[in-house]
Design a protein around this motif. Structure first.
Motif, PDB file in Angstrom:
ATOM      1  N   LEU A 104       1.531   0.090 -11.542  1.00 29.50           N
ATOM      2  CA  LEU A 104       2.674  -0.082 -11.825  1.00 29.50           C
ATOM      3  C   LEU A 104       3.516  -0.820 -10.546  1.00 29.50           C
ATOM      4  CD1 LEU A 104       3.720   3.647 -12.868  1.00 29.50           C
ATOM      5  CD2 LEU A 104       3.344   1.482 -14.269  1.00 29.50           C
ATOM      6  N   VAL A 105       2.697  -1.095  -9.561  1.00 27.83           N
ATOM      7  CA  VAL A 105       2.995  -1.843  -8.346  1.00 27.83           C
ATOM      8  C   VAL A 105       2.228  -2.958  -8.029  1.00 27.83           C
ATOM      9  CG1 VAL A 105       3.305  -1.626  -5.788  1.00 27.83           C
ATOM     10  CG2 VAL A 105       3.878   0.390  -7.353  1.00 27.83           C
ATOM     11  N   GLY A 106       3.034  -4.104  -7.653  1.00 26.99           N
ATOM     12  CA  GLY A 106       2.184  -5.356  -7.165  1.00 26.99           C
ATOM     13  C   GLY A 106       2.603  -6.499  -8.002  1.00 26.99           C
ATOM     14  N   PRO A 107       2.385  -7.818  -7.598  1.00 23.76           N
ATOM     15  CA  PRO A 107       3.060  -9.025  -8.179  1.00 23.76           C
ATOM     16  C   PRO A 107       2.838  -9.189  -9.725  1.00 23.76           C
ATOM     17  CG  PRO A 107       1.023  -9.494  -6.708  1.00 23.76           C
ATOM     18  CD  PRO A 107       1.374  -7.839  -6.537  1.00 23.76           C
ATOM     19  N   HIS A 108       2.011  -8.267 -10.205  1.00 23.11           N
ATOM     20  CA  HIS A 108       1.721  -8.387 -11.691  1.00 23.11           C
ATOM     21  C   HIS A 108       3.004  -7.693 -12.263  1.00 23.11           C
ATOM     22  CE1 HIS A 108       0.295  -4.473 -10.740  1.00 23.11           C
ATOM     23  NE2 HIS A 108       0.463  -4.154 -11.905  1.00 23.11           N
ATOM     24  N   ARG A 109       3.869  -7.237 -11.584  1.00 31.53           N
ATOM     25  CA  ARG A 109       4.903  -6.355 -12.321  1.00 31.53           C
ATOM     26  C   ARG A 109       6.371  -6.847 -11.940  1.00 31.53           C
ATOM     27  NH1 ARG A 109       3.614  -2.027 -15.903  1.00 31.53           N
ATOM     28  NH2 ARG A 109       5.591  -1.236 -15.341  1.00 31.53           N
ATOM     29  N   ASP A 110       6.213  -8.071 -11.060  1.00 28.10           N
ATOM     30  CA  ASP A 110       7.450  -8.752 -10.473  1.00 28.10           C
ATOM     31  C   ASP A 110       8.049  -9.731 -11.287  1.00 28.10           C
ATOM     32  OD1 ASP A 110       6.671  -7.114  -8.343  1.00 28.10           O
ATOM     33  OD2 ASP A 110       6.133  -8.839  -7.096  1.00 28.10           O
ATOM     34  N   ASP A 111       9.257 -10.186 -10.900  1.00 21.34           N
ATOM     35  CA  ASP A 111      10.036 -11.308 -11.723  1.00 21.34           C
ATOM     36  C   ASP A 111      10.627 -12.230 -10.909  1.00 21.34           C
ATOM     37  OD1 ASP A 111      11.101 -12.493 -14.050  1.00 21.34           O
ATOM     38  OD2 ASP A 111      12.640 -10.743 -14.552  1.00 21.34           O
ATOM     39  N   LEU A 112      10.757 -13.488 -11.224  1.00 24.26           N
ATOM     40  CA  LEU A 112      11.509 -14.517 -10.658  1.00 24.26           C
ATOM     41  C   LEU A 112      13.139 -14.195 -11.245  1.00 24.26           C
ATOM     42  CD1 LEU A 112      11.960 -17.449  -9.156  1.00 24.26           C
ATOM     43  CD2 LEU A 112      11.331 -18.477 -11.550  1.00 24.26           C
ATOM     44  N   THR A 113      13.963 -14.048 -10.655  1.00 24.62           N
ATOM     45  CA  THR A 113      15.250 -13.865 -11.142  1.00 24.62           C
ATOM     46  C   THR A 113      16.030 -15.141 -11.048  1.00 24.62           C
ATOM     47  OG1 THR A 113      16.152 -13.392  -8.683  1.00 24.62           O
ATOM     48  CG2 THR A 113      15.616 -11.738  -9.980  1.00 24.62           C
ATOM     49  N   LEU A 114      16.799 -15.196 -12.079  1.00 25.36           N
ATOM     50  CA  LEU A 114      17.536 -16.415 -12.483  1.00 25.36           C
ATOM     51  C   LEU A 114      18.967 -16.171 -12.619  1.00 25.36           C
ATOM     52  CD1 LEU A 114      15.219 -18.192 -14.898  1.00 25.36           C
ATOM     53  CD2 LEU A 114      15.093 -18.394 -12.629  1.00 25.36           C
ATOM     54  N   ASP A 115      19.801 -16.635 -11.771  1.00 28.39           N
ATOM     55  CA  ASP A 115      21.335 -16.181 -11.864  1.00 28.39           C
ATOM     56  C   ASP A 115      22.243 -17.420 -11.867  1.00 28.39           C
ATOM     57  OD1 ASP A 115      20.667 -13.641 -11.238  1.00 28.39           O
ATOM     58  OD2 ASP A 115      20.777 -13.719  -9.399  1.00 28.39           O
ATOM     59  N   LEU A 116      23.167 -17.441 -12.834  1.00 26.27           N
ATOM     60  CA  LEU A 116      24.048 -18.671 -13.098  1.00 26.27           C
ATOM     61  C   LEU A 116      25.546 -18.019 -12.764  1.00 26.27           C
ATOM     62  CD1 LEU A 116      24.017 -21.341 -13.685  1.00 26.27           C
ATOM     63  CD2 LEU A 116      24.238 -20.686 -16.083  1.00 26.27           C
ATOM     64  N   GLY A 117      26.073 -18.590 -11.665  1.00 21.37           N
ATOM     65  CA  GLY A 117      27.498 -18.084 -11.266  1.00 21.37           C
ATOM     66  C   GLY A 117      27.614 -16.604 -10.934  1.00 21.37           C
ATOM     67  N   GLY A 118      26.325 -15.910 -10.300  1.00 20.13           N
ATOM     68  CA  GLY A 118      26.695 -14.684  -9.880  1.00 20.13           C
ATOM     69  C   GLY A 118      25.929 -13.658 -11.072  1.00 20.13           C
ATOM     70  N   LEU A 173       0.838  -1.155   0.007  1.00 23.01           N
ATOM     71  CA  LEU A 173      -0.084   0.003   0.163  1.00 23.01           C
ATOM     72  C   LEU A 173       0.853   1.370  -0.006  1.00 23.01           C
ATOM     73  CD1 LEU A 173      -2.771   0.983   0.032  1.00 23.01           C
ATOM     74  CD2 LEU A 173      -2.855   0.839   2.485  1.00 23.01           C
ATOM     75  N   ALA A 174       1.964   1.298   0.597  1.00 20.59           N
ATOM     76  CA  ALA A 174       2.930   2.463   0.613  1.00 20.59           C
ATOM     77  C   ALA A 174       3.364   2.474  -0.610  1.00 20.59           C
ATOM     78  CB  ALA A 174       3.868   2.077   1.781  1.00 20.59           C
ATOM     79  N   ALA A 175       3.875   1.430  -1.250  1.00 19.25           N
ATOM     80  CA  ALA A 175       4.464   1.335  -2.508  1.00 19.25           C
ATOM     81  C   ALA A 175       3.419   2.174  -3.607  1.00 19.25           C
ATOM     82  CB  ALA A 175       4.985   0.159  -3.209  1.00 19.25           C
ATOM     83  N   ILE A 176       2.383   1.633  -3.471  1.00 13.53           N
ATOM     84  CA  ILE A 176       1.202   2.093  -4.392  1.00 13.53           C
ATOM     85  C   ILE A 176       0.882   3.710  -4.377  1.00 13.53           C
ATOM     86  CG2 ILE A 176      -1.270   2.367  -4.557  1.00 13.53           C
ATOM     87  CD1 ILE A 176      -1.068  -0.884  -4.210  1.00 13.53           C
ATOM     88  N   GLN A 177       1.150   4.404  -3.071  1.00 11.62           N
ATOM     89  CA  GLN A 177       0.753   5.727  -2.732  1.00 11.62           C
ATOM     90  C   GLN A 177       2.098   6.303  -3.196  1.00 11.62           C
ATOM     91  OE1 GLN A 177       0.134   5.397   1.286  1.00 11.62           O
ATOM     92  NE2 GLN A 177      -2.147   5.044   1.172  1.00 11.62           N
ATOM     93  N   GLU A 178       3.061   5.854  -2.982  1.00  5.57           N
ATOM     94  CA  GLU A 178       4.559   6.727  -3.456  1.00  5.57           C
ATOM     95  C   GLU A 178       4.243   6.711  -5.075  1.00  5.57           C
ATOM     96  OE1 GLU A 178       9.329   5.920  -3.613  1.00  5.57           O
ATOM     97  OE2 GLU A 178       8.033   4.627  -2.341  1.00  5.57           O
TER      98      GLU A 178
END
Length: 397
Positions: free
Chosen positions: A274-288, A257-262
């Protein structure tokens, strides 16, 4: 668990087909374009109410037909359940369990669990965030079927809130100061539902991490290189939240809610949420380093396979987490809790070493469904029941 029978009516290329399946390996062999993938797609649809090939259900209905019907018999712990799904263009899909009354499609979630490997999986590593979000959400729903309702409600709220933001943008462009009272109501609802989705996803990422690292090592001989994380704008600094321990849903709701208001001025200016799980991502790193952009083709395939193998272990209970995440796990574990493994034309995409390793890792699954253009593409470890697929026909070889 395993599927002992599949029946299709006006699904994809099939006017009508019935197939009796066996526990263990089952291979569907036939030339490309003959309908092999349609068969396993139907089984996967029963488990997830979604296709790995298309984003909506309309293409699943045979051209010229009004609806498609998928019927399966699922055996778990020697008990059989019949699941029937009715897919109708432009209308809500319906389901029937054990010949009962037609009800909501999502009532069937949890009866069958599947993990599907397909050439499209490469997009999990190389593609856009929406595919990775869908991967997480489909896995959450298989682990916790009641999550389907929350995810559906959240998507609806985002659509309606975005429509309101576009309207407010129009008011502002016309020189009128918009009334924000209605938006505040939608803000609160989006934060409430979005926080629950965030809690589930981050719990899932915590459980996936060790399973993905182990699976990547098994398929690639690379020790401890693969890492998964979760990036969300709900975190004040815009970074990756700490997924080493569970965050209370109430705290996530306040943060969202704070992020939405900002972000409210930017949201009204752009007419988008612009804020919420519909804008998120699963990050995949390989060797950093981020796998997307840095991993080779072979490394990307290994990462995609590791994600699916980790999913298999979680769904079967082999990677059960600590108590805070236990809400995800079915208490009725055991060998028959293993999901059905579907390998859709995967072996033709892999080099010899990865083919052999994958075949070895999945050969002991309760049921494996393989599609291949030629018999030689089916590894020796997965020889079992074989079906020849022609134009609209499936015949036991």
């Amino acid at each position: 668990m395993y599927v002992s029978h599949l029946s299709l009516l006006d699904f994809r290329s099939y006017e009508a087909v019935d197939v009796e399946l066996e526990p263990g390996p089952n291979a569907f062999v036939g030339r490309n374009g003959r309908g092999k993938t349609n068969l396993v797609e139907a089984i996967g649809y029963v488990a997830t109410l979604g296709s790995h090939r298309v984003a909506n259900d309309t293409p699943l209905i045979r051209a010229g037909a009004q609806r498609a019907v998928v019927r399966t018999r699922v055996v778990r712990s020697e008990r059989a359940s019949t699941v029937e799904l009715e897919i109708t263009a432009g209308k809500a899909n319906r389901a029937r369990i054990n010949r009962g009354q037609l009800g909501r499609a999502r009532d069937v979630l949890g009866i069958l669990r599947t993990v599907l490997f397909a050439p499209e999986d490469l997009a999990l590593v190389k593609g856009d965030p929406d595919g990775r979000r869908r991967f997480l959400d489909q896995l959450v729903v298989q682990l916790l079927p009641r999550a389907a309702g929350v995810l559906s409600d959240y998507e609806r709220v985002v659509r309606q809130r975005s429509a309101l933001l576009k309207s407010l943008r129009g008011h502002r462009a016309a020189g009128r100061e918009p009334d924000l009272s209605a938006l505040e109501v939608w803000d609160a609802r989006a934060a409430q539902l979005g926080a629950q989705v965030l809690a589930w996803r981050t719990a899932l990422v915590r459980a996936l991490q060790p399973a993905v690292a182990a699976a990547y090592e098994q398929v690639s001989d690379a020790d401890g290189q693969a890492h998964v994380g979760y990036r969300s704008r709900v975190v004040p600094d815009g970074g990756t939240p700490d997924v080493s321990g569970p965050a209370p849903v109430e705290d996530l709701e306040k943060a969202m809610l704070a992020a939405i208001q900002e972000q409210r001025p930017a949201e009204i200016e752009r007419g988008q949420s612009l804020v919420g799980p519909h804008r998120d991502d699963l990050t995949l790193d390989l060797g950093g380093l981020p796998a997307k952009g840095y991993a080779s083709h072979g490394e990307s395939w290994s990462f995609a396979l590791a994600l699916r193998l980790a999913s298999f272990r979680l769904l079967g209970g082999a990677a059960e987490p600590a108590a805070p995440d236990a809400v995800f796990w079915d208490p009725d574990h055991g060998s028959d809790a293993d999901p059905v493994l579907i390998l859709d034309d995967v072996f033709a995409e892999l080099d010899v070493r990865r083919r052999e390793r994958l075949a070895e890792l999945v050969a002991q699954a309760r049921q494996v469904l393989v599609t291949a253009a030629v018999p030689q593409d089916v590894p020796a470890q997965l020889l079992g029941a074989r079906f020849e697929v022609g134009e609209g026909t499936v015949r036991r070889a």
